[in-house]
Scaffold this active site. Structure first.
Site, mmCIF file in Angstrom:
data_model
loop_
_atom_site.group_PDB
_atom_site.id
_atom_site.type_symbol
_atom_site.label_atom_id
_atom_site.label_comp_id
_atom_site.label_asym_id
_atom_site.label_seq_id
_atom_site.Cartn_x
_atom_site.Cartn_y
_atom_site.Cartn_z
ATOM 1 N N SER A 166 -62.672 69.592 3.224
ATOM 2 C CA SER A 166 -63.998 70.155 3.516
ATOM 3 C C SER A 166 -63.984 70.836 4.885
ATOM 4 O O SER A 166 -64.906 71.582 5.227
ATOM 5 C CB SER A 166 -65.069 69.059 3.484
ATOM 6 O OG SER A 166 -64.684 67.964 4.282
ATOM 7 N N GLU B 56 -66.735 61.446 -6.898
ATOM 8 C CA GLU B 56 -67.666 62.442 -6.349
ATOM 9 C C GLU B 56 -68.500 63.057 -7.471
ATOM 10 O O GLU B 56 -67.973 63.447 -8.529
ATOM 11 C CB GLU B 56 -66.887 63.552 -5.621
ATOM 12 C CG GLU B 56 -67.815 64.649 -5.075
ATOM 13 C CD GLU B 56 -67.173 65.607 -4.108
ATOM 14 O OE1 GLU B 56 -65.982 65.433 -3.777
ATOM 15 O OE2 GLU B 56 -67.874 66.538 -3.669
HETATM 16 O O1 KIV Z 1 -62.766 67.000 1.758
HETATM 17 C C1 KIV Z 1 -63.630 66.129 1.757
HETATM 18 O O2 KIV Z 1 -64.469 66.033 2.655
HETATM 19 C C2 KIV Z 1 -63.653 65.208 0.627
HETATM 20 C C3 KIV Z 1 -64.773 64.231 0.551
HETATM 21 C C4 KIV Z 1 -65.946 64.933 0.021
HETATM 22 C C5 KIV Z 1 -64.434 63.030 -0.239
HETATM 23 O O3 KIV Z 1 -62.812 65.273 -0.205
#
Ligand code: KIV
Length: 295
Positions: free
Chosen positions: A57, A194
């Site tokens: 993310s 998720e």
């Molecule tokens: O990349 C991220 O932040 C994630 C979380 C949403 C679990 O994979």
């Protein structure tokens, strides 16, 4: 003489993959957040959060991409190293970016080894259901703990046709349950769930022995994770309905920046206290010699 082990840290007992399993057995909730750099890692670690995910993310909330697909292994390693320097107690999990585990088992193993060796990660996370089982076995065989991630998997955005809650039909719900069991069998130490209905997350949580960490998956998971920028109100993109903002840093930071600009423009910053001065005798000598003094 006391022997310092990796299990003792100034912040308490080091969190390991085994700690998470113990937490599930003891019915104690697991806390997890993302972090991407030294200061956020320090804050998350010092707040006593168990799992610190260097999430892909990063692509959205730090690098400004629309999806997570563009972030590279080098981007992820750069951030993982910074997080490693900032964290002592939390378990550090490196998120394998899109492309780093899709072209074959050997390439995936090489990428995962880099997370541990160069990044200082203690585990890696990767997205996908049963088709990832052979890869998880391979990584675990090579001493790398793996966190699975099923449900709404952002790296599959094009295949899913957008960011959609998964497992809403009998067929797809069954598939998710089977995937969870297969990833546990393959050796994953925990599973991120998720964007799945709370009922499905509860069923999976009850069905498997490894902990489930939910994000948009209801309260029945063994733990919860949020993207740090979402939790702190520092996300410029879409904020999903499952997010709870524990601060509004966008406003706090913006107000601080405007106040700084106003102080600079008005001359209120810096003050005399915020300015270095010459020693008196040097100032006097300079003045006497006429160098640079106007009065
Ligand atoms: O990349 C991220 O932040 C994630 C979380 C949403 C679990 O994979």
């Amino acid at each position: 003489m006391s022997i310092q082990t990796t299990h003792d840290t100034p912040l308490g007992k080091k969190v390991t993959v085994h700690t998470l399993r113990e937490r599930k057995a003891a019915k104690e909730k697991i806390t997890a957040l993302t972090a991407y750099d030294y200061p956020t890692a320090r804050l998350v670690d010092e707040a006593g959060i168990d799992v610190l995910l260097v999430g892909d993310s990063l692509a959205n909330v730090v690098l400004g991409y629309d999806t997570t697909l563009a972030v590279t292994l080098e981007d992820m390693l750069f951030c993982t190293r910074a997080v490693r320097r900032g964290a002592k107690r939390s378990l550090i999990v490196g998120d394998m970016p899109f492309g780093s585990y899709h072209t074959g088992l050997e390439a995936a193993l090489t990428a995962a080894v880099r997370f541990v060796k160069e990044g200082g990660a203690e585990a890696v996370k990767l997205e996908g259901g049963r088709k990832r089982a052979p890869l998880i076995e391979r990584l675990v065989d090579n001493e790398i703990p793996v966190m699975g991630h099923i449900g709404l998997t952002p790296q599959s955005v094009h295949k899913m046709g957008g960011y959609k809650v998964q497992g809403k039909t009998v067929e797809t719900a069954k598939q998710l349950l089977e995937d969870a069991v297969m990833l546990e069998k393959a050796g994953a130490f925990a599973l991120v769930l998720e964007g799945v209905p709370g009922e499905i997350a509860r069923m999976i949580t009850e069905r498997i022995e490894i902990p489930t960490i939910g994000i948009g998956a209801g309260a029945q998971c063994d733990g919860q994770i949020l993207v740090l920028a979402d939790a702190l109100g520092l996300n410029f993109g879409h904020v999903p309905r499952f997010v709870r903002e524990y601060a509004n840093l966008k406003t706090t930071i913006s107000d601080a920046l405007k106040a700084y600009a106003a102080d600079v423009r008005s001359g209120a910053f810096p003050s005399q206290e915020e300015t270095y001065s010459l020693p008196g005798e040097v100032a006097a000598k300079l003045k006497k010699s006429g160098v640079g003094f106007t009065s």
